[in-house]
Enzyme design. Structure first.
Site, PDB file in Angstrom:
ATOM      1  CG  ASP A 101      -1.936   0.957   1.350  1.00 59.02           C
ATOM      2  OD1 ASP A 101      -2.588   1.275   0.355  1.00 59.02           O
ATOM      3  OD2 ASP A 101      -2.105   1.498   2.463  1.00 59.02           O
ATOM      4  CG  PHE A 151     -10.093  -1.211   3.259  1.00 53.13           C
ATOM      5  CD1 PHE A 151      -8.820  -0.872   3.689  1.00 53.13           C
ATOM      6  CD2 PHE A 151     -10.744  -2.270   3.873  1.00 53.13           C
ATOM      7  CE1 PHE A 151      -8.194  -1.577   4.711  1.00 53.13           C
ATOM      8  CE2 PHE A 151     -10.133  -2.982   4.891  1.00 53.13           C
ATOM      9  CZ  PHE A 151      -8.865  -2.632   5.314  1.00 53.13           C
ATOM     10  CG  ASP A 158      -7.041  -7.738   8.656  1.00 57.67           C
ATOM     11  OD1 ASP A 158      -6.117  -7.310   7.925  1.00 57.67           O
ATOM     12  OD2 ASP A 158      -7.217  -7.356   9.822  1.00 57.67           O
TER      13      ASP A 158
HETATM   14  P1  IMP Z   1       1.791  -0.342   3.861  1.00 56.26           P
HETATM   15  O1  IMP Z   1       2.895  -0.245   4.863  1.00 56.26           O
HETATM   16  O2  IMP Z   1       0.973   0.910   3.830  1.00 56.26           O
HETATM   17  O3  IMP Z   1       2.262  -0.749   2.493  1.00 56.26           O
HETATM   18  O4  IMP Z   1       0.777  -1.406   4.424  1.00 56.26           O
HETATM   19  C1  IMP Z   1       0.792  -2.734   4.109  1.00 56.26           C
HETATM   20  C2  IMP Z   1      -0.201  -3.465   4.968  1.00 56.26           C
HETATM   21  O5  IMP Z   1      -1.402  -2.694   5.150  1.00 56.26           O
HETATM   22  C3  IMP Z   1      -0.646  -4.730   4.299  1.00 56.26           C
HETATM   23  O6  IMP Z   1       0.213  -5.810   4.594  1.00 56.26           O
HETATM   24  C4  IMP Z   1      -2.052  -4.912   4.831  1.00 56.26           C
HETATM   25  O7  IMP Z   1      -2.005  -5.620   6.054  1.00 56.26           O
HETATM   26  C5  IMP Z   1      -2.555  -3.517   5.085  1.00 56.26           C
HETATM   27  N1  IMP Z   1      -3.443  -3.028   4.014  1.00 56.26           N
HETATM   28  C6  IMP Z   1      -3.175  -2.073   3.101  1.00 56.26           C
HETATM   29  N2  IMP Z   1      -4.212  -1.881   2.269  1.00 56.26           N
HETATM   30  C7  IMP Z   1      -5.154  -2.748   2.660  1.00 56.26           C
HETATM   31  C8  IMP Z   1      -6.479  -3.066   2.158  1.00 56.26           C
HETATM   32  O8  IMP Z   1      -7.004  -2.507   1.170  1.00 56.26           O
HETATM   33  N3  IMP Z   1      -7.137  -4.048   2.831  1.00 56.26           N
HETATM   34  C9  IMP Z   1      -6.632  -4.709   3.891  1.00 56.26           C
HETATM   35  N4  IMP Z   1      -5.406  -4.453   4.378  1.00 56.26           N
HETATM   36  C10 IMP Z   1      -4.680  -3.479   3.769  1.00 56.26           C
END
Ligand code: IMP
Length: 179
Positions: A101, A151, A158
């Site tokens: 993300d 999302f 989850d």
């Molecule tokens: P980042 O550090 O922002 O890249 O976050 C990564 C983590 O955020 C992932 O491993 C997920 O656990 C969570 N995440 C990000 N987007 C989503 C989504 O759309 N649905 C569910 N979990 C998400």
């Protein structure tokens, strides 16, 4: 379609088919290298389970748990909750994620793992939300699917601990996380 979805994005069949393609590519790239496939807990479990069925070369698994996300918005803190149980020095490490993300979580994890001197270090992620990326230089070498800035849940992803068990991926209905 599951009643928690506003929109179905990827059916179980599509996910399995994509895992098969990724597994075949990984097999070619890692033949003879005995990769260490590192699943990021908890979200990568269904993806990892499906993916490794399609990896045809010898490989080993490890797990790591980091956290940087609460509810539906990213926070800027990343905490290592569970570390690897063995050295990765000289190993070909492939990190398995459910979704990239903002990239904050993986950026920290990759930095930490790189310091341990693996022979190579790459990422395989089921999903990628490029529109949300706020870090530079994070290459997802193997990607399942690109998703829009919505999302999504299912197949390991989850919302507050729920819906990881759904075998397809969709956009969560807004009324579920807005109530
Ligand atoms: P980042 O550090 O922002 O890249 O976050 C990564 C983590 O955020 C992932 O491993 C997920 O656990 C969570 N995440 C990000 N987007 C989503 C989504 O759309 N649905 C569910 N979990 C998400």
């Amino acid at each position: 379609m599951n009643k928690i979805f506003e929109e179905l994005l990827f059916s179980h069949e599509e996910i399995v088919a994509r895992c098969k393609e990724l597994g075949q590519q990984i097999t070619k790239d890692y033949e003879g290298k005995m990769p260490l496939v590192v699943g990021m807990l908890k979200g990568s479990i269904p993806f990892m389970a499906e993916l490794i069925k399609h990896i045809g070369c010898d490989m080993e698994t490890e797990y790591m748990q980091c956290s940087s996300y609460e509810g539906t918005e990213s926070t800027h803190n990343v905490v290592v909750k569970k570390d690897l149980s063995a050295s990765i020095e000289g190993r070909h490490v492939l990190v398995v994620e459910d979704i990239v993300d903002t990239g904050l979580t993986l950026k920290l994890v990759m930095g930490l793992l790189r310091d341990r001197k693996p022979a190579s270090l790459e990422i395989v992620s089921l999903l990628n939300k490029q529109a949300r990326r706020i870090v530079d230089g994070l290459e997802v070498k193997y990607l399942g699917f690109e998703v829009e800035n919505k999302f999504v849940v299912g197949f390991g992803l989850d919302y507050d601990g729920l819906y990881r068990n759904i075998d397809e991926i969709g956009v969560l209905k807004k009324e579920i996380y807005m109530k």
